[in-house]
Design an enzyme around this catalytic site. Structure first.
Site, PDB file in Angstrom:
ATOM      1  CE  LYS A  12       0.830   1.177   4.582  1.00 34.40           C
ATOM      2  NZ  LYS A  12       1.504   2.418   5.099  1.00 34.40           N
ATOM      3  CG  ASP A 140      -0.682  -0.053   8.410  1.00 34.11           C
ATOM      4  OD1 ASP A 140      -1.286   0.852   8.916  1.00 34.11           O
ATOM      5  OD2 ASP A 140       0.452  -0.033   7.900  1.00 34.11           O
TER       6      ASP A 140
HETATM    7  O1  C5P Z   1      -0.198  -1.406  14.840  1.00 34.85           O
HETATM    8  P1  C5P Z   1       1.467  -1.809  14.617  1.00 34.85           P
HETATM    9  O2  C5P Z   1       1.902  -2.685  15.427  1.00 34.85           O
HETATM   10  O3  C5P Z   1       1.573  -1.942  13.199  1.00 34.85           O
HETATM   11  O4  C5P Z   1       1.968  -0.358  15.164  1.00 34.85           O
HETATM   12  C1  C5P Z   1       3.695  -0.426  15.331  1.00 34.85           C
HETATM   13  C2  C5P Z   1       3.756   1.023  16.161  1.00 34.85           C
HETATM   14  O5  C5P Z   1       3.293   2.166  15.663  1.00 34.85           O
HETATM   15  C3  C5P Z   1       2.797   1.052  17.653  1.00 34.85           C
HETATM   16  O6  C5P Z   1       3.554  -0.059  18.514  1.00 34.85           O
HETATM   17  C4  C5P Z   1       2.820   2.286  17.746  1.00 34.85           C
HETATM   18  O7  C5P Z   1       3.907   2.896  18.460  1.00 34.85           O
HETATM   19  C5  C5P Z   1       2.557   2.905  16.436  1.00 34.85           C
HETATM   20  N1  C5P Z   1       1.443   3.202  16.151  1.00 34.85           N
HETATM   21  C6  C5P Z   1       0.581   4.385  16.418  1.00 34.85           C
HETATM   22  N2  C5P Z   1      -0.515   4.630  16.145  1.00 34.85           N
HETATM   23  C7  C5P Z   1      -1.253   3.841  15.192  1.00 34.85           C
HETATM   24  C8  C5P Z   1      -0.525   2.801  14.453  1.00 34.85           C
HETATM   25  C9  C5P Z   1       0.770   2.594  14.867  1.00 34.85           C
HETATM   26  O8  C5P Z   1       1.111   4.904  17.644  1.00 34.85           O
HETATM   27  N3  C5P Z   1      -2.445   4.390  14.814  1.00 34.85           N
END
Ligand code: C5P
Length: 313
Positions: A12, A140
């Site tokens: 993406k 995501d």
């Molecule tokens: O959800 P994911 O594990 O992909 O996110 C990785 C990191 O990105 C999270 O630990 C967080 O620190 C940050 N994040 C965030 N807000 C979001 C998505 C991700 O703070 N909406």
């Protein structure tokens, strides 16, 4: 008996990404226009060789770890969800999407794994369960599970409003600098900066309206300057990696075109009215490569072809 199955896991781009607040759970509230692109990993699932653990092999990218891979995590979550013994599987992931680049490769692999494994094991997965498992795998992942060509994504990533894709075939030149960025570090750097001015949010929302009424490849390419200024994570990414600003400046000067940052980076993208336009530009940039782009990977993709249309040697 498990029948072998296979599916692509496309990447993406975030055409616009606004960070609109901090949440109590440590995540951030986002408003982002996601576009699915053609470039894709490919996941194969088949019967295991009699052992009691799922085995994952990864082809074509030594930087992509097996340990902790979201594909294995998806298998683990699905086993817990099923609540019964399921036969161990053999999984094979062909990586074409650069890892830790802001292109959603790992998240897309996870969404594809959920779908393939549920089918292989015969675990029924209704939309609410699929959505919950997807969000547990990463912010995501719900976008990819929704299977939309484009979407306005909000909240932590769990609110996905599907949109029709781009009409025609845009050419997308991806520029992936050698230095990688951890998403969590970029969001932590964002916390230290001044609040954004609202341009990214307005751009994401305006673009969603344009997608709803049909946006063409040429129309999207014309908005390049707006998109380049519509990622609130850009100042945070540059605070962590000042070289990223040099890469973008050098590439913009050589291409005479603005580049947007996808997600938390460091992948940059330029959008062209056609894949041929993007390939000509990529070849030119590769031939007369500015020093700042040493070690960077150039890939040309569109919105439907899983293999790169062109890739720097
Ligand atoms: O959800 P994911 O594990 O992909 O996110 C990785 C990191 O990105 C999270 O630990 C967080 O620190 C940050 N994040 C965030 N807000 C979001 C998505 C991700 O703070 N909406």
């Amino acid at each position: 008996m498990i029948d072998p199955v296979r599916a692509d896991a496309p990447a993406k781009l975030n055409l616009a990404l606004a960070v609109v607040g901090e949440r109590d759970d440590g995540y951030h509230e986002l408003v982002s226009l996601f576009l699915r692109v053609g470039l894709a990993d490919a996941l194969r699932v088949g019967p295991g060789d009699g052992g009691d653990r799922d085995e994952l092999t990864i082809e074509a990218d030594p930087d992509c770890p097996v340990e902790g891979n979201l594909v294995l995590r998806a298998a683990e979550l699905l086993r817990q969800h099923a609540g019964r013994d399921l036969p161990a599987l053999r999984l094979h992931l062909l990586k074409r999407v650069p890892v830790a680049a802001g292109l959603g490769g790992g998240s897309s692999d996870a969404a594809t794994a959920l779908a393939l494994l549920a089918a292989a094991w015969g675990v029924p997965l209704g939309p609410p369960e699929r959505h919950a498992l997807a969000l547990a795998l990463g912010s995501d992942v719900p976008f990819f599970t929704a299977g939309a060509a484009a979407a306005l994504v909000a909240g932590r990533g769990e609110q996905v409003r599907p949109l029709v894709g781009v009409r025609g075939a845009p050419g997308i030149l991806l520029l992936v600098p050698r230095e990688r960025l951890a998403t969590s570090a970029v969001f932590a750097a964002w916390d230290q900066l001044r609040p954004p001015d609202g341009h990214a949010r307005r751009t994401a929302e305006t673009l969603a309206e344009r997608f709803a009424s049909g946006v063409t490849a040429a129309g999207l390419s014309d908005t390049a300057a707006d998109l380049a200024a519509a990622n609130d994570l850009w100042p945070a990414a540059v605070a962590l990696s000042p070289a990223l600003a040099e890469v973008r400046d050098a590439a913009e000067a050589a291409l005479v075109r603005p580049l947007l940052l996808s997600g938390s980076g460091p992948a940059l993208a330029a959008i062209y009215p056609s894949p041929d336009d993007a390939t000509v530009a990529a070849r030119h940039l590769d031939r007369d490569r500015p020093a700042a782009l040493a070690g960077a990977t150039l890939i040309v993709t569109d919105t439907r072809t899983p293999t790169p249309l062109w890739r720097s040697p």
